[in-house]
Design a protein around this motif. Structure first.
Motif, PDB file in Angstrom:
ATOM      1  N   ALA A  10     -11.735  -2.876   0.556  1.00  0.00           N
ATOM      2  CA  ALA A  10     -11.951  -2.642  -0.876  1.00  0.00           C
ATOM      3  C   ALA A  10     -10.623  -2.455  -1.609  1.00  0.00           C
ATOM      4  O   ALA A  10     -10.425  -2.995  -2.704  1.00  0.00           O
ATOM      5  CB  ALA A  10     -12.848  -1.424  -1.079  1.00  0.00           C
ATOM      6  N   GLU A  11      -9.711  -1.698  -1.034  1.00  0.00           N
ATOM      7  CA  GLU A  11      -8.400  -1.482  -1.661  1.00  0.00           C
ATOM      8  C   GLU A  11      -7.655  -2.795  -1.822  1.00  0.00           C
ATOM      9  O   GLU A  11      -7.053  -3.066  -2.873  1.00  0.00           O
ATOM     10  CB  GLU A  11      -7.562  -0.519  -0.818  1.00  0.00           C
ATOM     11  CG  GLU A  11      -7.986   0.929  -0.909  1.00  0.00           C
ATOM     12  CD  GLU A  11      -7.202   1.815   0.030  1.00  0.00           C
ATOM     13  OE1 GLU A  11      -6.892   2.961  -0.348  1.00  0.00           O
ATOM     14  OE2 GLU A  11      -6.894   1.371   1.164  1.00  0.00           O
ATOM     15  N   LEU A  12      -7.672  -3.622  -0.788  1.00  0.00           N
ATOM     16  CA  LEU A  12      -6.971  -4.889  -0.851  1.00  0.00           C
ATOM     17  C   LEU A  12      -7.589  -5.801  -1.906  1.00  0.00           C
ATOM     18  O   LEU A  12      -6.869  -6.422  -2.712  1.00  0.00           O
ATOM     19  CB  LEU A  12      -6.987  -5.569   0.523  1.00  0.00           C
ATOM     20  CG  LEU A  12      -6.263  -6.919   0.601  1.00  0.00           C
ATOM     21  CD1 LEU A  12      -4.791  -6.768   0.244  1.00  0.00           C
ATOM     22  CD2 LEU A  12      -6.425  -7.533   1.992  1.00  0.00           C
ATOM     23  N   THR A  13      -8.908  -5.870  -1.934  1.00  0.00           N
ATOM     24  CA  THR A  13      -9.591  -6.723  -2.913  1.00  0.00           C
ATOM     25  C   THR A  13      -9.286  -6.281  -4.336  1.00  0.00           C
ATOM     26  O   THR A  13      -8.961  -7.099  -5.208  1.00  0.00           O
ATOM     27  CB  THR A  13     -11.101  -6.706  -2.670  1.00  0.00           C
ATOM     28  OG1 THR A  13     -11.369  -7.206  -1.345  1.00  0.00           O
ATOM     29  CG2 THR A  13     -11.836  -7.571  -3.689  1.00  0.00           C
ATOM     30  N   GLU A  14      -9.388  -4.986  -4.605  1.00  0.00           N
ATOM     31  CA  GLU A  14      -9.150  -4.477  -5.951  1.00  0.00           C
ATOM     32  C   GLU A  14      -7.701  -4.677  -6.384  1.00  0.00           C
ATOM     33  O   GLU A  14      -7.423  -5.018  -7.535  1.00  0.00           O
ATOM     34  CB  GLU A  14      -9.531  -2.996  -6.013  1.00  0.00           C
ATOM     35  CG  GLU A  14     -11.027  -2.763  -5.929  1.00  0.00           C
ATOM     36  CD  GLU A  14     -11.390  -1.305  -5.726  1.00  0.00           C
ATOM     37  OE1 GLU A  14     -10.469  -0.498  -5.438  1.00  0.00           O
ATOM     38  OE2 GLU A  14     -12.579  -0.962  -5.849  1.00  0.00           O
ATOM     39  N   ALA A  56      -0.377  -5.064   8.943  1.00  0.00           N
ATOM     40  CA  ALA A  56       0.905  -5.234   9.629  1.00  0.00           C
ATOM     41  C   ALA A  56       2.055  -4.740   8.759  1.00  0.00           C
ATOM     42  O   ALA A  56       2.986  -4.081   9.241  1.00  0.00           O
ATOM     43  CB  ALA A  56       1.101  -6.702  10.008  1.00  0.00           C
ATOM     44  N   GLN A  57       2.008  -5.053   7.465  1.00  0.00           N
ATOM     45  CA  GLN A  57       3.074  -4.605   6.572  1.00  0.00           C
ATOM     46  C   GLN A  57       3.035  -3.101   6.336  1.00  0.00           C
ATOM     47  O   GLN A  57       4.075  -2.481   6.105  1.00  0.00           O
ATOM     48  CB  GLN A  57       2.986  -5.356   5.238  1.00  0.00           C
ATOM     49  CG  GLN A  57       3.345  -6.824   5.336  1.00  0.00           C
ATOM     50  CD  GLN A  57       4.700  -7.041   5.986  1.00  0.00           C
ATOM     51  OE1 GLN A  57       5.694  -6.417   5.609  1.00  0.00           O
ATOM     52  NE2 GLN A  57       4.750  -7.931   6.960  1.00  0.00           N
ATOM     53  N   THR A 115       0.824  -4.595  -0.329  1.00  0.00           N
ATOM     54  CA  THR A 115       0.539  -3.396   0.459  1.00  0.00           C
ATOM     55  C   THR A 115       1.207  -2.166  -0.145  1.00  0.00           C
ATOM     56  O   THR A 115       0.604  -1.083  -0.202  1.00  0.00           O
ATOM     57  CB  THR A 115       1.011  -3.607   1.903  1.00  0.00           C
ATOM     58  OG1 THR A 115       0.443  -4.823   2.419  1.00  0.00           O
ATOM     59  CG2 THR A 115       0.578  -2.461   2.796  1.00  0.00           C
ATOM     60  N   SER A 116       2.435  -2.310  -0.616  1.00  0.00           N
ATOM     61  CA  SER A 116       3.141  -1.174  -1.223  1.00  0.00           C
ATOM     62  C   SER A 116       2.456  -0.732  -2.507  1.00  0.00           C
ATOM     63  O   SER A 116       2.469   0.453  -2.857  1.00  0.00           O
ATOM     64  CB  SER A 116       4.605  -1.536  -1.503  1.00  0.00           C
ATOM     65  OG  SER A 116       4.725  -2.457  -2.586  1.00  0.00           O
ATOM     66  N   SER A 123       5.197   7.966  -6.986  1.00  0.00           N
ATOM     67  CA  SER A 123       5.169   6.518  -6.782  1.00  0.00           C
ATOM     68  C   SER A 123       6.089   6.145  -5.638  1.00  0.00           C
ATOM     69  O   SER A 123       7.001   6.897  -5.265  1.00  0.00           O
ATOM     70  CB  SER A 123       5.614   5.780  -8.050  1.00  0.00           C
ATOM     71  OG  SER A 123       6.972   6.074  -8.344  1.00  0.00           O
ATOM     72  N   ILE A 124       5.834   5.000  -5.078  1.00  0.00           N
ATOM     73  CA  ILE A 124       6.710   4.420  -4.070  1.00  0.00           C
ATOM     74  C   ILE A 124       6.582   2.908  -4.195  1.00  0.00           C
ATOM     75  O   ILE A 124       5.515   2.391  -4.544  1.00  0.00           O
ATOM     76  CB  ILE A 124       6.332   4.889  -2.644  1.00  0.00           C
ATOM     77  CG1 ILE A 124       7.418   4.507  -1.642  1.00  0.00           C
ATOM     78  CG2 ILE A 124       4.993   4.321  -2.215  1.00  0.00           C
ATOM     79  CD1 ILE A 124       7.236   5.170  -0.281  1.00  0.00           C
ATOM     80  N   GLY A 125       7.658   2.187  -3.985  1.00  0.00           N
ATOM     81  CA  GLY A 125       7.604   0.741  -4.126  1.00  0.00           C
ATOM     82  C   GLY A 125       8.760   0.057  -3.432  1.00  0.00           C
ATOM     83  O   GLY A 125       9.663   0.712  -2.882  1.00  0.00           O
ATOM     84  N   LEU A 126       8.732  -1.261  -3.451  1.00  0.00           N
ATOM     85  CA  LEU A 126       9.795  -2.069  -2.872  1.00  0.00           C
ATOM     86  C   LEU A 126      10.870  -2.329  -3.917  1.00  0.00           C
ATOM     87  O   LEU A 126      10.557  -2.675  -5.057  1.00  0.00           O
ATOM     88  CB  LEU A 126       9.244  -3.404  -2.373  1.00  0.00           C
ATOM     89  CG  LEU A 126       8.079  -3.354  -1.375  1.00  0.00           C
ATOM     90  CD1 LEU A 126       7.712  -4.773  -0.946  1.00  0.00           C
ATOM     91  CD2 LEU A 126       8.415  -2.498  -0.166  1.00  0.00           C
ATOM     92  N   TYR A 127      12.108  -2.173  -3.529  1.00  0.00           N
ATOM     93  CA  TYR A 127      13.242  -2.433  -4.415  1.00  0.00           C
ATOM     94  C   TYR A 127      14.195  -3.383  -3.702  1.00  0.00           C
ATOM     95  O   TYR A 127      15.079  -2.957  -2.961  1.00  0.00           O
ATOM     96  CB  TYR A 127      13.951  -1.128  -4.793  1.00  0.00           C
ATOM     97  CG  TYR A 127      13.164  -0.291  -5.754  1.00  0.00           C
ATOM     98  CD1 TYR A 127      13.431  -0.302  -7.115  1.00  0.00           C
ATOM     99  CD2 TYR A 127      12.111   0.502  -5.290  1.00  0.00           C
ATOM    100  CE1 TYR A 127      12.679   0.463  -8.003  1.00  0.00           C
ATOM    101  CE2 TYR A 127      11.354   1.263  -6.174  1.00  0.00           C
ATOM    102  CZ  TYR A 127      11.646   1.239  -7.521  1.00  0.00           C
ATOM    103  OH  TYR A 127      10.906   1.985  -8.395  1.00  0.00           O
ATOM    104  N   PRO A 128      14.030  -4.680  -3.899  1.00  0.00           N
ATOM    105  CA  PRO A 128      14.914  -5.639  -3.239  1.00  0.00           C
ATOM    106  C   PRO A 128      16.153  -5.944  -4.083  1.00  0.00           C
ATOM    107  O   PRO A 128      16.058  -6.557  -5.140  1.00  0.00           O
ATOM    108  CB  PRO A 128      14.027  -6.879  -3.089  1.00  0.00           C
ATOM    109  CG  PRO A 128      13.063  -6.803  -4.237  1.00  0.00           C
ATOM    110  CD  PRO A 128      12.904  -5.348  -4.586  1.00  0.00           C
TER     111      PRO A 128
END
Length: 441
Positions: free
Chosen positions: A357-361, A414-415, A284-285, A312-317
């Motif tokens: 479409a976004e999720l599939t791609e 949900a995320q 999702t991110s 940009s934005i992302g997860l940084y664990p």
């Protein structure tokens, strides 16, 4: 006709040239001395690559001596055992051996490559560097001067100023808020004894993880594991940082600098790698802002409005904290507009989630491009080490794409609500931004 999508085009090219990651066979090798490594044998080229890490890193730097772990990374080829700096580097170069080190907040990591014909001599030199570094004064002073140059640049570099201020807002006095590479003041105080004490803390077999790829079999590797790492103590790794969440209070900080562009850093609390929802959150991110061209933020901030060259934005664990972290640069007079567009885009994404479409791609791109992480021995070793560090299991590369493909639209929506919350954003801006008002706190 469906519109051209750059992510899918990239995957089509990758599929032609790169073998799937699932074709890699990983063996777990355990030495007589109890040292474990993951091995991928590849005898097509006379090369061996190894990645290894120890638990502990910049969060274990003594307070006031930030940058100690990073200092050690630059000293590991500056002499060991009976070899001074010049003699060590001459032998390294004669062997055509490559050795480098890096420290993060939670890990101290090493990278090693050798020709098969020089295998035993190269591993022996690595063993000497790991177990008996000299930390001599003359090379230490020279390295300190180099680190001080970098520290001064960091103190003036807008992206670093903004990121560092954001981390301090997010984590307060927690070690994650420290300058991991050190400051001009802290680097000046670090002594030879400090390096020796930190080395003793970090270099423990109990915190060791190893990945090896190349022209070597399991029996030979088992022997070399003991020879290379066996002299290290079997002591407990340094105490890890405490678990922490990003401060749950939105804020906006403006750091005035006379520069033509404002650097905007933004984010909020995120998710740990061990969280069962990490893969859906990661996918999702990527749709929101991790995928470059084709992501929501790039489309809204750059493509439609021309407000930035990149966002940009992302997860940084980290090991003990998770964060959602983003950044962009824009002209001072457009800073307020750019931040507003970011917040509006995040709000809409949280409310509606991604499209089918976004999720599939995105799933097609993430599964198709995964093979790029395995197109060289060094890359494979790096991936195997990261999988060990995150405790994902030796079969992870066989499961990973299936986990991505299994993400549903409901899970992604949900995320989206948790990773895209503009009302919780911590924002730090460096420059002379127009239209951004700092908060009172």
């Amino acid at each position: 006709m469906r519109p051209f999508h750059p992510l899918l085009a990239a995957v089509a090219v990758l599929a032609i040239y790169v073998l799937p990651a699932q074709a890699i066979e990983i063996k777990e090798v355990k030495s007589k001395g109890g040292i474990t490594a993951w091995l991928v044998e590849d005898h097509t080229n006379p090369l061996i690559a190894m990645q290894f890490s120890f638990l502990g890193g910049a969060t274990n730097d003594p307070k006031g001596k930030e940058g100690t772990a990073n200092f050690i990374t630059a000293m590991m080829d500056e002499g060991a055992g009976d070899l001074d700096s010049a003699a060590f580097q001459t032998q390294r170069d004669d062997l055509a051996m490559k050795m480098s080190f890096d420290s993060s907040f939670d890990q101290f990591q090493g990278s090693f490559q050798t020709l098969s014909a020089k295998r035993d001599e190269s591993f022996a030199l690595l063993r000497l560097a790991l177990a008996k570094p000299r930390f001599d004064k003359d090379p230490m002073d020279r390295v300190r001067d180099q680190l001080l140059v970098s520290a001064r640049q960091n103190e003036e570099e807008p992206e670093n100023i903004s990121s560092r201020a954001w981390m301090q807002k997010a984590f307060g006095d927690h070690p994650y808020a420290r300058e991991s590479e050190g400051t001009v003041a802290s680097l000046a105080t670090i002594t030879q004894d400090d390096l020796r004490a930190m080395h003793k803390q970090l270099f423990s077999r109990k915190g060791l993880k190893v990945a090896v790829v190349g022209d070597i079999d399991a029996d030979t590797l088992a022997k070399l594991l003991d020879e290379t790492f066996g002299d290290l103590p079997d002591t407990e790794p340094p105490k890890p940082a405490t678990m922490i969440h990003v401060v749950d209070k939105a804020s906006t900080q403006v750091i005035d600098r006379d520069i033509p562009q404002s650097i905007i850093t933004f984010g909020h609390d995120g998710i740990l790698r061990a969280d069962p929802n990490f893969i859906p959150a990661y996918v999702t991110s990527f749709i929101l802002g991790g995928g470059g061209f084709g992501s929501r933020l790039t489309d809204e901030v750059r493509e439609k409005r021309g407000l930035t060259y990149g966002v940009s934005i992302g997860l940084y664990p980290f090991d003990h904290a998770g964060l959602v972290f983003g950044q962009l640069g824009t002209r001072n007079e457009k800073a307020g507009e750019a931040l507003t567009v970011v917040k509006d885009t995040m709000k809409k994404f949280a409310d509606e989630g991604p499209t089918t479409a976004e999720l599939t791609e995105t799933k097609t791109y993430l599964t198709g491009s995964y093979a790029l992480r395995f197109d060289s021995n060094s890359k494979i070793a790096s991936q195997l080490l990261a999988i060990q560090q995150d405790n994902l299991g030796i079969d992870y590369i066989n499961r990973r794409n299936g986990m991505i493909e299994a993400v549903t639209l409901d899970e992604a929506k949900a995320q989206a609500k948790s990773i895209s919350d503009p009302d919780k954003l911590i924002v730090t801006v460096v420059g002379k931004p127009v239209g951004i008002t700092p908060s009172a706190n």
